[in-house]
Design a protein around this motif. Structure first.
Motif, PDB file in Angstrom:
ATOM      1  N   SER A  81       3.457  -2.911   8.813  1.00  0.00           N
ATOM      2  CA  SER A  81       3.547  -2.612   7.388  1.00  0.00           C
ATOM      3  C   SER A  81       3.798  -3.876   6.572  1.00  0.00           C
ATOM      4  O   SER A  81       3.194  -4.074   5.512  1.00  0.00           O
ATOM      5  CB  SER A  81       4.676  -1.602   7.145  1.00  0.00           C
ATOM      6  OG  SER A  81       4.811  -1.321   5.770  1.00  0.00           O
TER       7      SER A  81
ATOM      8  N   ARG B 229      -1.984  -7.366   0.997  1.00  0.00           N
ATOM      9  CA  ARG B 229      -2.303  -6.509  -0.141  1.00  0.00           C
ATOM     10  C   ARG B 229      -1.803  -7.135  -1.447  1.00  0.00           C
ATOM     11  O   ARG B 229      -2.504  -7.127  -2.465  1.00  0.00           O
ATOM     12  CB  ARG B 229      -1.676  -5.137   0.064  1.00  0.00           C
ATOM     13  CG  ARG B 229      -1.939  -4.175  -1.093  1.00  0.00           C
ATOM     14  CD  ARG B 229      -1.417  -2.790  -0.772  1.00  0.00           C
ATOM     15  NE  ARG B 229      -1.738  -1.850  -1.845  1.00  0.00           N
ATOM     16  CZ  ARG B 229      -1.984  -0.562  -1.643  1.00  0.00           C
ATOM     17  NH1 ARG B 229      -1.988  -0.069  -0.424  1.00  0.00           N
ATOM     18  NH2 ARG B 229      -2.253   0.231  -2.665  1.00  0.00           N
TER      19      ARG B 229
ATOM     20  N   ALA C 132      -4.504   0.940   4.201  1.00  0.00           N
ATOM     21  CA  ALA C 132      -3.319   0.084   4.167  1.00  0.00           C
ATOM     22  C   ALA C 132      -3.469  -1.058   3.173  1.00  0.00           C
ATOM     23  O   ALA C 132      -2.491  -1.513   2.583  1.00  0.00           O
ATOM     24  CB  ALA C 132      -3.042  -0.467   5.559  1.00  0.00           C
TER      25      ALA C 132
ATOM     26  N   ALA D 109      -0.740   3.020   1.558  1.00  0.00           N
ATOM     27  CA  ALA D 109      -0.488   2.293   2.805  1.00  0.00           C
ATOM     28  C   ALA D 109       0.350   3.091   3.794  1.00  0.00           C
ATOM     29  O   ALA D 109       0.030   3.147   4.988  1.00  0.00           O
ATOM     30  CB  ALA D 109       0.195   0.960   2.492  1.00  0.00           C
TER      31      ALA D 109
END
Length: 423
Positions: free
Chosen positions: A234, A241, A400, A405
């Motif tokens: 993550s 991102r 994601a 996400a």
């Protein structure tokens, strides 16, 4: 890493396993290689053709045995192997993308190399990722053939222009992001970074090392359960991102499916980005001065995705001892230094990272030394779960990076695990 393994391979493999030639008589007994003038066939995918032919040419010049290399387009190669398996007519030797090695080993397409490999004294000196990938139920079926790794590549001229020290690459992913932001501020057509946002294989190759470097993992040890719904994964997606949302990553990153990835770095307009180690020379051919560093975790560490090819002896070959003579030679000091290192390739040997050719360029030593630190994903159903364009992994990547996400990683973990466990 995108070739599709046809269903026919699964159906035909059982017949090969039944006739596997682990001990093909006097010529194949024992653990030593035999050099008696045998004609050997070697198949490879197009991506590895040049290296396979370089090995064969050097071996043929100094041995009685003669190896003939035949290559096939990457996307056609798995089907070609499946057809040969069904006809019980596999070549004496054949290579494979390393992520497919566990699948081919489990299907019995390669002969058992355990005794020979152990007796060679080389097992602990070659790429551990390849060794693990070519192991099935405790037995060795393939050895390393070529190595391709992911590294951090950065433009030294853009570093200088941005006020960064070109001799001090990032040591954490947080620093990577800071450097990319600093370079992006140069403006114009310069972007801080670039990534393959529509390419599952690209993301595996360049994002997963950051997960590993942070102490996380992507799969369990048996390749049966996904572990992508983790803090480490993550965090990596969140970092990339953010860089995309801020405009630091080039806009084309969102739709990059692989074909124009290298060209983006060759343009000289990208500050820093992870990519294949073999790109170093290709980028510099365009006049772009590059630096190299390991891919790190969010707060440190270092890792790499150990890609490339594995190679083994076809299960139906009647020339196992002669084929082993070639395989053992490819792992020798002579082959790794004079065939691979001399031509700026990455040695499969972890003890030859620094050699008479690589020592002239510290960047090459940095790349070579990562062979001992990286990982190769291990799963029988890797292709269907990750590399196939229809795999649940690509959908996870898109979500994601550009969608919800948390949901993408949770749903993706469930879907990928289901795919990994398909019999």
């Amino acid at each position: 890493m995108k070739a599709l393994v046809g269903v026919s391979a699964l159906l035909l493999a059982a017949s090969v396993a039944a006739c596997g030639n682990d001990d093909p008589g006097p010529a194949g007994s024992g653990t030593a290689g035999v050099d008696d003038g045998a004609a050997l066939t070697l198949w490879t995918r197009a991506a590895t053709e040049s290296v396979s032919k370089a090995y064969a040419e050097a071996y043929n010049a100094s041995h009685k045995n003669k190896v003939t290399v035949t290559s096939y387009p990457n996307e056609e190669y798995p089907a070609k192997l499946a057809s040969a398996a069904g006809a019980k007519a596999l070549p004496d030797l054949f290579g494979s993308d390393v992520v497919f090695a566990a699948q081919y080993a489990s299907q019995g397409l390669w002969a058992d190399l355990t005794e020979r490999f152990t007796a060679s004294g080389l097992k602990d000196k070659v790429s551990p990722g390849h060794v693990t990938a070519g192991t099935w139920e405790g037995k060795n079926y393939a050895v390393p053939h070529t190595v391709d790794m992911s590294v951090m590549l950065y433009n030294k001229d853009l570093y200088k222009q941005a006020g960064l020290d070109p001799e001090k690459p990032p040591t954490t992913m947080k620093e990577f992001a800071d450097h990319a932001r600093a370079i992006d501020k140069l403006g114009g057509d310069v972007n801080g970074t670039y990534f393959g946002g529509n390419c599952g294989g690209c993301v595996e190759f360049t994002f997963w090392p950051s997960v590993w470097a942070a102490g996380g993992d992507v799969l369990d040890a048996k390749g049966q359960n996904a572990k992508i719904n983790s803090k480490e994964m993550s965090d990596v997606f969140a970092l990339y991102r953010a860089l995309y949302d801020e405009g630091v990553a080039a806009p084309a990153s969102k739709d990059e499916a692989g074909p124009t990835w290298l060209g983006a770095l060759q343009s000289g307009k990208i500050g820093i980005a992870p990519g294949p180690s073999v790109w170093l020379g290709l980028i510099e051919e365009k006049g772009v001065k590059m630096g190299v560093a390991p891919i790190t975790g969010l707060s440190g560490g270092a890792s790499t995705f150990i890609g490339g090819d594995s190679i083994g002896i076809g299960a139906t070959s009647t020339k196992a001892a002669q084929a082993w003579d070639f395989l053992k030679w490819t792992m020798s000091d002579e082959a790794q230094v004079e065939v691979i290192a001399k031509n700026k390739g990455v040695p499969i040997r972890t003890d030859l990272a620094s050699n008479k050719y690589s020592s002239a360029d510290p960047r090459i030593v940095t790349i070579n030394s990562l062979v001992a630190k990286g990982k190769t994903p291990y799963a029988k159903n890797f292709n269907a779960s990750f590399n196939d364009p229809q795999s649940p992994w690509l959908q996870t990547v898109r979500g994601a990076l550009f969608g919800d996400a948390a949901k993408a990683l949770a749903d993706g973990n469930t879907a990928i695990t289901k795919s990994l466990q398909q019999s």
